[in-house]
Scaffold this motif. Structure first.
Motif, PDB file in Angstrom:
ATOM      1  N   ALA B  31       0.836  -1.206   0.000  1.00 12.18           N
ATOM      2  CA  ALA B  31       0.000   0.000   0.000  1.00 12.18           C
ATOM      3  C   ALA B  31       0.868   1.253   0.000  1.00 12.18           C
ATOM      4  N   PHE B  32       0.440   2.225  -0.846  1.00 10.53           N
ATOM      5  CA  PHE B  32       1.077   3.547  -0.816  1.00 10.53           C
ATOM      6  C   PHE B  32       0.212   4.457   0.048  1.00 10.53           C
ATOM      7  N   ILE B  33       0.838   5.265   0.862  1.00 10.67           N
ATOM      8  CA  ILE B  33       0.119   6.328   1.583  1.00 10.67           C
ATOM      9  C   ILE B  33       0.584   7.623   0.935  1.00 10.67           C
ATOM     10  N   ILE B  34      -0.331   8.335   0.308  1.00  7.78           N
ATOM     11  CA  ILE B  34       0.060   9.536  -0.429  1.00  7.78           C
ATOM     12  C   ILE B  34      -0.668  10.754   0.120  1.00  7.78           C
ATOM     13  N   GLY B  35      -0.150  11.923  -0.245  1.00  5.50           N
ATOM     14  CA  GLY B  35      -0.796  13.174   0.169  1.00  5.50           C
ATOM     15  C   GLY B  35       0.219  14.293   0.149  1.00  5.50           C
ATOM     16  N   GLN B  36      -0.253  15.500   0.154  1.00  8.55           N
ATOM     17  CA  GLN B  36       0.651  16.661   0.153  1.00  8.55           C
ATOM     18  C   GLN B  36       1.343  16.773   1.517  1.00  8.55           C
ATOM     19  N   SER B  37       2.267  17.702   1.591  1.00  6.15           N
ATOM     20  CA  SER B  37       2.916  17.967   2.894  1.00  6.15           C
ATOM     21  C   SER B  37       1.859  18.446   3.873  1.00  6.15           C
ATOM     22  N   GLY B  38       1.891  17.877   5.045  1.00  2.49           N
ATOM     23  CA  GLY B  38       0.923  18.266   6.068  1.00  2.49           C
ATOM     24  C   GLY B  38      -0.366  17.471   6.018  1.00  2.49           C
ATOM     25  N   SER B  39      -0.422  16.476   5.122  1.00  3.34           N
ATOM     26  CA  SER B  39      -1.666  15.696   4.980  1.00  3.34           C
ATOM     27  C   SER B  39      -1.828  14.669   6.100  1.00  3.34           C
ATOM     28  N   ILE B 199       6.081   6.835  -9.493  1.00  2.00           N
ATOM     29  CA  ILE B 199       6.214   5.507  -8.867  1.00  2.00           C
ATOM     30  C   ILE B 199       4.822   4.939  -8.563  1.00  2.00           C
ATOM     31  N   VAL B 200       4.010   5.768  -7.976  1.00  2.00           N
ATOM     32  CA  VAL B 200       2.661   5.310  -7.601  1.00  2.00           C
ATOM     33  C   VAL B 200       1.865   4.914  -8.843  1.00  2.00           C
ATOM     34  N   ASP B 201       1.941   5.767  -9.878  1.00  2.00           N
ATOM     35  CA  ASP B 201       1.160   5.501 -11.097  1.00  2.00           C
ATOM     36  C   ASP B 201       1.653   4.256 -11.814  1.00  2.00           C
ATOM     37  N   THR B 202       2.946   4.033 -11.816  1.00  2.00           N
ATOM     38  CA  THR B 202       3.524   2.892 -12.551  1.00  2.00           C
ATOM     39  C   THR B 202       3.256   1.581 -11.829  1.00  2.00           C
ATOM     40  N   MET B 203       3.398   1.596 -10.523  1.00  2.00           N
ATOM     41  CA  MET B 203       3.318   0.321  -9.801  1.00  2.00           C
ATOM     42  C   MET B 203       1.885  -0.186  -9.636  1.00  2.00           C
ATOM     43  N   LYS B 204       0.903   0.722  -9.719  1.00  2.00           N
ATOM     44  CA  LYS B 204      -0.513   0.342  -9.663  1.00  2.00           C
ATOM     45  C   LYS B 204      -0.811  -0.549  -8.448  1.00  2.00           C
ATOM     46  N   LYS B 205      -0.416  -0.097  -7.309  1.00  2.00           N
ATOM     47  CA  LYS B 205      -0.728  -0.809  -6.078  1.00  2.00           C
ATOM     48  C   LYS B 205      -1.852  -0.065  -5.354  1.00  2.00           C
ATOM     49  N   ARG B 206      -2.202  -0.573  -4.193  1.00  2.00           N
ATOM     50  CA  ARG B 206      -3.255   0.079  -3.401  1.00  2.00           C
ATOM     51  C   ARG B 206      -2.788   1.482  -3.025  1.00  2.00           C
ATOM     52  N   VAL B 207      -3.697   2.438  -3.134  1.00  5.88           N
ATOM     53  CA  VAL B 207      -3.362   3.831  -2.818  1.00  5.88           C
ATOM     54  C   VAL B 207      -4.279   4.320  -1.699  1.00  5.88           C
ATOM     55  N   LYS B 212      -5.305  16.855   4.603  1.00  6.33           N
ATOM     56  CA  LYS B 212      -5.580  17.602   5.835  1.00  6.33           C
ATOM     57  C   LYS B 212      -6.027  16.662   6.971  1.00  6.33           C
ATOM     58  N   GLY B 213      -5.362  15.534   7.068  1.00  3.86           N
ATOM     59  CA  GLY B 213      -5.620  14.617   8.164  1.00  3.86           C
ATOM     60  C   GLY B 213      -6.787  13.673   7.943  1.00  3.86           C
ATOM     61  N   GLU B 214      -7.447  13.773   6.793  1.00  5.94           N
ATOM     62  CA  GLU B 214      -8.588  12.891   6.546  1.00  5.94           C
ATOM     63  C   GLU B 214      -8.246  11.893   5.451  1.00  5.94           C
ATOM     64  N   LEU B 215      -8.861  10.709   5.563  1.00  9.83           N
ATOM     65  CA  LEU B 215      -8.668   9.698   4.521  1.00  9.83           C
ATOM     66  C   LEU B 215      -9.688  10.002   3.426  1.00  9.83           C
ATOM     67  N   ILE B 216      -9.197  10.402   2.255  1.00 14.76           N
ATOM     68  CA  ILE B 216     -10.131  10.793   1.200  1.00 14.76           C
ATOM     69  C   ILE B 216     -10.264   9.726   0.114  1.00 14.76           C
ATOM     70  N   ARG B 217      -9.336   8.789   0.092  1.00 12.18           N
ATOM     71  CA  ARG B 217      -9.426   7.756  -0.963  1.00 12.18           C
ATOM     72  C   ARG B 217      -8.675   6.522  -0.514  1.00 12.18           C
ATOM     73  N   ASP B 218      -9.233   5.360  -0.815  1.00 12.73           N
ATOM     74  CA  ASP B 218      -8.565   4.089  -0.545  1.00 12.73           C
ATOM     75  C   ASP B 218      -8.895   3.186  -1.726  1.00 12.73           C
ATOM     76  N   GLN B 219      -7.939   3.024  -2.627  1.00 13.78           N
ATOM     77  CA  GLN B 219      -8.233   2.420  -3.925  1.00 13.78           C
ATOM     78  C   GLN B 219      -7.235   1.313  -4.248  1.00 13.78           C
ATOM     79  N   GLU B 220      -7.756   0.145  -4.584  1.00 11.78           N
ATOM     80  CA  GLU B 220      -6.869  -0.926  -5.053  1.00 11.78           C
ATOM     81  C   GLU B 220      -6.392  -0.526  -6.448  1.00 11.78           C
ATOM     82  N   LYS B 221      -5.138  -0.790  -6.759  1.00 12.04           N
ATOM     83  CA  LYS B 221      -4.553  -0.446  -8.073  1.00 12.04           C
ATOM     84  C   LYS B 221      -4.869   1.000  -8.442  1.00 12.04           C
TER      85      LYS B 221
END
Lengths: 297, 235
Positions: B31-39, B199-207, B212-221
């Protein structure tokens, strides 16, 4: 913790002391300097106490005068009874000739009136050295109680004054030693804190990997002890060499007899003991305590 | 493997870093955990590593209730979680071999096991010939591979990487990500906090996307950017 892990940790402490040589060297220099200052004062204090005790010993004596009518056997009996007293360190009989000579000296220019006398009219007496200033009065009373003793003389005021000086000298020495010891401990532990601070990142990394506090702390304690021991050894060598040199040089000179240094061999154990204890205990404990702050990761 | 239940984190200065996070990462996931600085990415990693404590909620990792761990239990918990940092965090006074072996010394592994496993793991990351070298003699990519070897040597069930390619060039970054993918193939759960879009786009893993501290998306591939959530972020 397994034995092999303990061995590994101790080995790590030794290796780290060598790896961080500059910091270790700086720490050793500071430990050595602190111990030397403490040691110098300790030696001064010991010599000062020794001088006071010497003065005390000369004053810690009484003179026991026997009845002039006693025969030789009775005088020897009195001598034996005095020697039996536990607080008496030495008994010296003053011969009649010696007593006569002392009288002449006391009379100064008028001493000539004793020309032609042989001293037989003078009573037998004993110079009695006491080994404990606190019991001088007790010894005086006990001697007065011996059958055949006419009187006992001692310089009470001098003894009291010297006892007081000796007591206060001890108190002040102890206080000053405590202050110097505290300063040494403070300086050494701050030096150790700096070495730990310089490696705080390393400590954090080890915590992240899953090292326990003791796994991280022990090598630092070993390092602290090594720094303490090396500092103590260097301080001892410098102290021993300098004191021996000063002692031998000054003893030969004009002031030699009056200075009367305590021999280095009689205080060497105090010096080794105090340096080793301060160096290792402060080095080791200082490291253990300093690292606590950086273990909270 | 990892479970966040209603997790909120407020720092002492009042900063709300995470709000009511609920997610599960299963054994063997990547799983990738992504977000801007401060997310809140780094905060999430810190909570997993128990570097910080959650203000509210329950975090479970690898059978441990991380939120109620006592101070003395934390080292034993962390031994089951391999971790790789952006700044490598190798011990400067130890060689490559010693850095990796250190992780095994901590768990009091037998010397012969250390002698067997460390070279094996160094081989896995392609650094067999650098065993006696010190970290300051290595490139950034090599240092990160040593960090990865150290993270793997005790065969952890979970590997957490916080911006593992942040200090690396693109080519070296890919080398590291390939290694992480291989580690995942071998059964280790891998969680990577990153802001590397390629990296995230190429590997197509869970994202798992935070904002701002909230989980806005949880997506397989998943992809790094998503039209719907971008709308949420920017409005």
């Amino acid at each position: 913790m397994k034995i092999r892990t303990t061995k590994y940790i101790i080995k790590e402490g030794i290796i780290n002391s060598y790896r961080n040589k500059l910091m270790s060297l700086a720490s050793i220099i500071i430990v050595t300097a602190s111990l030397l200052v403490f040691g110098i004062f300790l030696i001064i204090s010991v010599n000062f106490q020794h001088k006071i005790n010497d003065m005390m010993v000369n004053q810690l004596q009484i003179e026991v005068y026997c009845d002039a009518s006693l025969d030789e056997t009775q005088v020897k009996d009195i001598e034996a009874q005095i020697k039996m007293n536990g607080f008496v360190s030495n008994v010296r009989r003053v011969t009649k000739e010696e007593a006569l000579q002392r009288c002449k000296e006391l009379l100064e220019e008028d001493g000539s009136i004793l020309e032609g006398y042989d001293g037989s009219f003078l009573p037998e007496s004993f110079i009695v050295k006491i080994n404990d200033s606190n019991n001088i009065k007790k010894v005086v009373e006990e001697c007065k109680g011996i059958k055949g003793v006419e009187s006992v003389g001692f310089l009470e005021d001098n003894v009291n004054q010297l006892s007081s000086i000796s007591y206060w000298a001890k108190i002040i020495s102890i206080l000053l030693l405590i202050i110097l010891l505290s300063v040494s401990v403070f300086i050494i532990s701050n030096t150790i804190k700096l070495t730990v601070f310089a490696r705080r990142r390393e400590i954090g990394i080890m915590k992240y990997i899953g090292a326990t506090d003791w796994f991280i702390r022990l090598p630092f304690i070993v390092e602290g002890i090594i720094i303490g021991i090396v500092g103590a050894i260097i301080s001892f060598i410098v102290t021993y060499y300098c004191y021996s040199t000063i002692e031998s040089q000054l003893s030969k000179g004009v002031l030699g007899e009056s200075l009367d240094f305590v021999s280095i061999n009689s205080i060497v154990l105090y010096i080794i003991g105090s340096y080793s204890i301060i160096g290792t205990v402060v080095g080791g404990i200082g490291s253990g305590i300093s690292i606590r702050k950086y273990l909270r990761v | 493997m990892i479970s966040f239940e209603n997790v909120t984190k407020i720092y002492q200065n009042g900063t709300l870093a995470l709000t009511n996070i609920n997610l599960k990462i299963n054994k063997g996931d990547f799983a990738f955990i992504i977000g801007q600085s401060g997310s809140g990415k780094s905060t999430m990693i810190k909570l997993i590593l128990r570097e910080e404590e959650a203000t509210e909620g329950i975090i479970s990792v690898n059978g441990f209730n991380v939120t109620t761990l006592g101070r003395k239990e934390i080292p034993y918990y962390r031994r089951g979680v391999g971790v790789v940092f952006q700044d490598f965090r190798l011990l400067p006074g130890k060689t490559v071999y010693e850095n990796v072996a250190f992780a095994m010394q901590i768990v009091e592994a037998l010397p012969k096991e250390i002698r067997r496993r460390v070279p094996m793991v160094l081989g896995l990351v392609g650094l067999s010939n650098k065993a006696k070298v010190y970290p300051n003699q290595l490139s950034g990519g090599e240092q990160q591979r040593v960090a990865l070897a150290r993270a793997l040597v005790n065969n952890p069930a979970l590997l957490v990487a916080d911006e593992p390619t942040g200090n690396l060039d693109p080519e070296t970054s890919w080398d590291i990500m390939k290694l992480l993918a291989e580690v995942n193939q071998m059964g280790t759960t891998v969680v990577v906090a990153t802001h590397e879009k390629n990296i995230v786009d190429t590997m197509k893993k869970r994202v798992i996307a935070l904002s701002k501290g909230e989980l806005i998306r949880d997506q397989e591939k998943g992809q790094y950017e998503d039209e719907d959530t971008n709308h949420q972020i920017y409005n």
